[in-house]
Design an enzyme around this catalytic site. Structure first.
Site, mmCIF file in Angstrom:
data_model
loop_
_atom_site.group_PDB
_atom_site.id
_atom_site.type_symbol
_atom_site.label_atom_id
_atom_site.label_comp_id
_atom_site.label_asym_id
_atom_site.label_seq_id
_atom_site.Cartn_x
_atom_site.Cartn_y
_atom_site.Cartn_z
ATOM 1 N N SER A 682 0.975 -1.000 0.006
ATOM 2 C CA SER A 682 -0.122 0.047 -0.151
ATOM 3 C C SER A 682 0.886 1.284 -0.065
ATOM 4 C CB SER A 682 -0.928 0.026 1.142
ATOM 5 O OG SER A 682 -2.046 0.865 1.101
ATOM 6 N N ASP A 773 -9.072 -5.261 -4.889
ATOM 7 C CA ASP A 773 -8.636 -4.169 -4.061
ATOM 8 C C ASP A 773 -9.438 -3.032 -4.650
ATOM 9 O OD1 ASP A 773 -7.292 -2.137 -2.886
ATOM 10 O OD2 ASP A 773 -5.262 -3.111 -3.338
ATOM 11 N N HIS A 805 -7.738 -5.321 -0.563
ATOM 12 C CA HIS A 805 -6.425 -4.550 -0.100
ATOM 13 C C HIS A 805 -5.468 -5.240 0.665
ATOM 14 C CE1 HIS A 805 -3.947 -1.116 -0.631
ATOM 15 N NE2 HIS A 805 -4.259 -0.592 0.556
#
Ligand code: NAG
Ligand code: NAG
Ligand code: NAG
Ligand code: NAG
Ligand code: NAG
Length: 829
Positions: A682, A773, A805
């Site tokens: 991320s 995601d 995610h």
């Protein structure tokens, strides 16, 4: 245990309430994305002799025969297969460890001692789900004040259970089972011996009950006859057509002579909430089994975290809840505390007696009152035991600045005992936001949850967990005086998380990167000099039992928390931004020479890597890597000024901080400078890909999970486009945020992104991507990986078709870390 934030941190110590996902059995070795590699098996293109030395003799002999070559799973060559096999065995031992999700304590009937119940989960790799079970223990004190936990001989599995909530007296247990497909939600009320009642609530009344840890709210009233809760509102009516065209006055029911259109599309709350309908409030009457939707709440308000207000004249009349407005639209809310929210009070739909009708004096009384109009964020409402005040947490700095998470503040409302409420209610500050703390002082409040009953017996001291630099700590706060103190030990660098209270004692879990979790029992003791202090007892439990092999590997490791000086103090606009940040360093006690290093970077960026135990990181340290887990400036737990120094400077300030931390351990001779790797998901993936572009000679390998690589493309497809604006422009980004980015904006985003440095990258990189995601859609990582491959950089992509995610489904998490381990080993030989 860590709060995973906007762009989630992938420190897997974290116990997130994972959204339930349907698990289509995914293949053990999903295809490599670049299918050309399937044919170009490494084995065929490398001289055979190269492998002989790596192979067990049997295998080598087999493949030297003229017969067909053993087929390898896609993505593996024979050299790595062996490594893969040995590492996966170890990773399984780490993976199987269970964790405690929740705990409750009940006073025993005799009045002596108490009874604790622990809700535990454990990954089940084969079924690709989490197993959930309950284990109970009776707690007693002997004459010497020694505390004993007597554990039940076995846990009991809770199959199909979505949530359990004991009643206030502890005499009943609500168990909710959520529907699959279109079947009804099931409410069960258990007594100490048996099932007492059972209710089926059809989909036409509401959808599944929220058990997500955020909108989630289930509250028993004082006489235990009503339960208020949050569930998905029923499906809206859709237009119906038959052979004559549009059917007027059609019902929700399915008919075989007609078909349904889609009707208007509705926004959802983004990542983790795909397909979830708006959360709405309901009350079930346990005597009649009737479910009532709570009336009067604006359609645009999503509701959650409901609690019953104290009864007035013995009658439960009001509900307090958190409301999130969908104006101008719903944006992703998972890990995003910057969504405005307020506490509301609403008249409950029915009183104890059905004679309530006469109490309703005017329509005005039915409307909803906004209790927290003077503050942009209010959540986690908790009433004091005597009902005289209401305490809540606020993320107003997050809402006001646009940063997805920031320093919290704690507030109080003195509750009118006559139940006469108004929106002019005064809000009292209990713990204000800390901008910049003196060294060693309280850095501010950072909470990811509150206990449902956080109070000591004085009725005004609240016990809570908060982040304090790289540690999670337990705080005691007097909400009347505002005085607070840290009650967990400060010296060890361990992280402490509160589980529940047993009267005035605290049941907690403590751990470190190299110490498996342990249950602790905290007692307030009087000291000789007339002060009080907390004494923590070790409680042995059957819950955190690791194999001897794992314990032995861990016993060879050590950790420390390093203070890293900021390099360019002249760039700092605030005092807080110039203060040192931290990195957790995990290394071997026994290696003669420095081990290869993995720099571990959390997501967010406004999140933190805690010094708590993480199975996947402990696995990586056990296979021979040192870890440098960097809490670069912008992380939670260091005061608001340090946090706010990052928005507008992502891709530079955070990248520099990480490089500074790495140089620090190199200078100290703690790591081998020619074997440095980097891992992050991320925003941590944003940093990983930035680092291999900005410092191309530094890293021998990289691994990244759902990385944000190109903000100019991400802004158009993510559930939080406002994140791109705030992080790339600073707080001003909140003002200029638009759903239609200009060409100038896109250029700015591009220049802030790792993609702008791609021409310099040489580092072999593995990508772990979740196809579902919504936060950083898979195209971001894929496009970057393809661009690397085009440039001849070694890349490997594993795509998990059913993951979101945070790649957390047991098989996906497992396959991610086994591949990260093998990838790093390969380039650190
Ligand atoms: C209640 O107050 C909050 C805080 O300012 C505000 O954001 C919200 O719009 C108000 N709600 C309503 C329904 O007016
Ligand atoms: C502690 O305080 C009590 C009164 O509150 C006093 O009687 C006692 O002497 C004190 N003990 C010490 C050791 O100071
Ligand atoms: C009381 O004693 C403890 C050690 O038992 C010590 O740490 C603390 O500083 C003392 N407090 C005061 C006020 O003297
Ligand atoms: C708890 O256990 C640790 C070692 O695991 C030990 O150092 C400590 O002294 C123990 N604490 C108590 C109060 O027994
Ligand atoms: C980056 O995003 C922009 C905007 O969507 C797009 O035009 C460009 O192709 C992307 N570049 C790469 C290499 O991902």
């Amino acid at each position: 245990m860590s709060r995973t934030l906007a762009l989630a941190s992938f420190n897997s110590a974290i116990t997130l309430s994972v959204c339930s996902l349907t698990s289509a059995a995914s293949p053990r070795f999903p295809p490599l994305l670049f299918s050309s590699q399937r044919r170009l098996s490494h084995f065929n293109s490398t001289p055979f002799s190269h492998y002989i030395k790596h192979l067990p003799s049997v295998l080598a002999m087999d493949s030297s025969k003229a017969g067909p070559v053993k087929e390898l799973p896609v993505g593996l060559d024979e050299a790595t297969e062996e490594e893969y096999a040995s590492q996966s065995k170890l990773l399984q031992e780490f993976t199987s460890l269970s964790s405690i999700d929740k705990a409750w304590v009940f006073k025993s009937e005799s009045g002596k001692g108490s009874q604790a119940m622990f809700s535990i989960s454990q990954p089940n790799l084969l079924a690709n789900k989490k197993r959930k079970y309950m284990l109970s223990s009776s707690i007693s004190k002997d004459s010497n004040n020694n505390v004993n936990f007597q554990w039940a001989p076995f846990p009991v599995e809770m199959t199909g259970v979505s949530i359990t909530v004991p009643s206030p007296s502890g005499s009943k247990l609500l168990v909710i089972r959520d529907p699959e497909n279109e079947s009804p939600t099931q409410f069960e009320i258990w007594s100490s011996s048996q099932l007492e009642k059972e209710f089926q609530i059809p989909q036409s009344t509401h959808g599944s009950v929220y058990a997500d840890g955020w909108f989630e709210g289930i509250s028993w009233n004082s006489d235990e006859s009503l339960i208020a809760y949050v569930a998905e509102e029923p499906s809206p009516c859709k237009p119906s057509f038959d052979c004559l065209g549009y059917k007027q006055g059609a019902t929700k029911d399915k008919e075989c002579t007609s078909w349904k259109g889609q009707g208007d599309w509705e926004e959802e709350w983004g990542e983790c909430y795909a397909g979830k309908r708006q959360p709405a409030l309901f009350v079930i009457n346990l005597n009649s089994g009737k479910v009532h939707a709570v009336k009067g709440i604006e359609k645009s308000l999503s509701v959650g975290q409901v609690v019953w207000a104290p009864p007035v004249e013995g009658i439960d009349q009001h509900l307090v809840f958190v409301g999130w407005s969908a104006d101008p639209r719903k944006l992703g809310i998972k890990y995003c505390y910057n969504r405005p929210c307020a506490l509301y009070v609403v008249k409950a739909p029915l009183y104890k007696s059905e004679a309530a009708e006469s109490d309703i004096k005017s329509l005005e009384e039915l409307t909803v009152v906004n209790l927290t109009q003077s503050i942009s964020s209010a959540f986690f409402p908790r009433f004091s035991p005597d009902g005289k005040f209401l305490v809540f947490l606020s993320a107003k700095t997050s809402v006001d600045s646009g940063a997805h998470s920031a320093t919290n503040s704690l507030h109080r409302i003195d509750w009118p005992t006559d139940g006469k409420l108004s929106s002019s209610t005064k809000l009292i500050d209990v713990i204000p936001v800390v901008n910049c703390a003196e060294d060693g002082q309280f850095p501010g409040l950072y909470c990811s949850s509150f206990l449902s009953k956080p109070w000591l017996s004085d009725g005004c001291t609240m016990i809570l967990s908060s982040y304090w630099h790289s540690c999670q700590v337990i705080l005691s706060v007097n909400v009347l005086s505002g005085e607070g103190s840290r009650i967990s030990p400060a010296d060890s660098g361990f992280s402490w998380n509160i589980l529940t209270l047993d009267g005035d004692n605290v049941i907690a879990v403590c751990s470190s990167p190299v110490d498996v979790p342990q249950i602790k029992y905290g007692c307030l003791v009087d000291k000789a000099n007339n002060t009080t202090g907390w004494h923590w007892l070790n409680i042995s439990s059957p819950i955190f039992k690791y194999s001897e092999k794992v314990m032995s590997l861990l016993s060879h490791l050590q950790f420390g928390i390093l203070q890293i000086q900021v390099q360019d103090v002249s760039d700092c606009l605030t005092k807080g931004a110039a203060k040192s940040f931290e990195a957790i360093f995990v290394s071997s006690k026994v290696s003669d020479a420095p081990d290869p290093l993995i720099a571990v970077l959390h997501g967010g960026p406004h999140s933190v890597s805690l010094s708590s135990f993480s199975k996947s990181l402990a696995f990586l340290s056990s296979i021979g890597f040192s870890l440098l887990i960097v809490n670069y400036r912008g992380s939670l737990g260091f005061g608001e000024e340090a946090l706010q120094s990052l928005p507008g400077k992502i891709g530079s300030q955070d990248v520099k901080d990480v490089l500074t931390a790495i140089d620090h351990v190199i200078e100290k001779g703690l790591v081998n400078p020619s074997k440095i790797t980097v891992l992050g998901g991320s925003h941590g993936g944003f940093l990983t890909t930035h680092l291999i572009g900005q410092a191309p000679d530094k890293f021998v390998a990289a691994a990244t999970r759902n990385p944000a690589c190109n903000l100019s493309s991400m802004v158009g497809i993510t559930d939080i486009p406002d994140w791109c604006y705030v992080e790339a422009y600073g707080t001003n980004g909140k003002t200029i945020f638009t759903e239609a980015p200009t060409a100038e904006h896109l250029t700015h985003f591009y220049n802030k992104s790792p993609i702008s440095h791609i021409s310099k990258v040489k580092t072999p990189t593995i990508f772990l991507l979740g196809a579902q995601d919504l936060r950083v859609p898979v195209s971001n990582g894929l496009q970057y990986a393809r661009a690397l491959k085009e440039r001849g950089v070694e890349t490997k992509v594993i795509l998990f078709p059913n993951d979101i995610h945070g790649i957390e489904r047991p098989q996906s998490d497992f396959e991610s870390f086994i591949n990260i381990g093998v990838w790093f080993k390969k380039y650190c030989k």
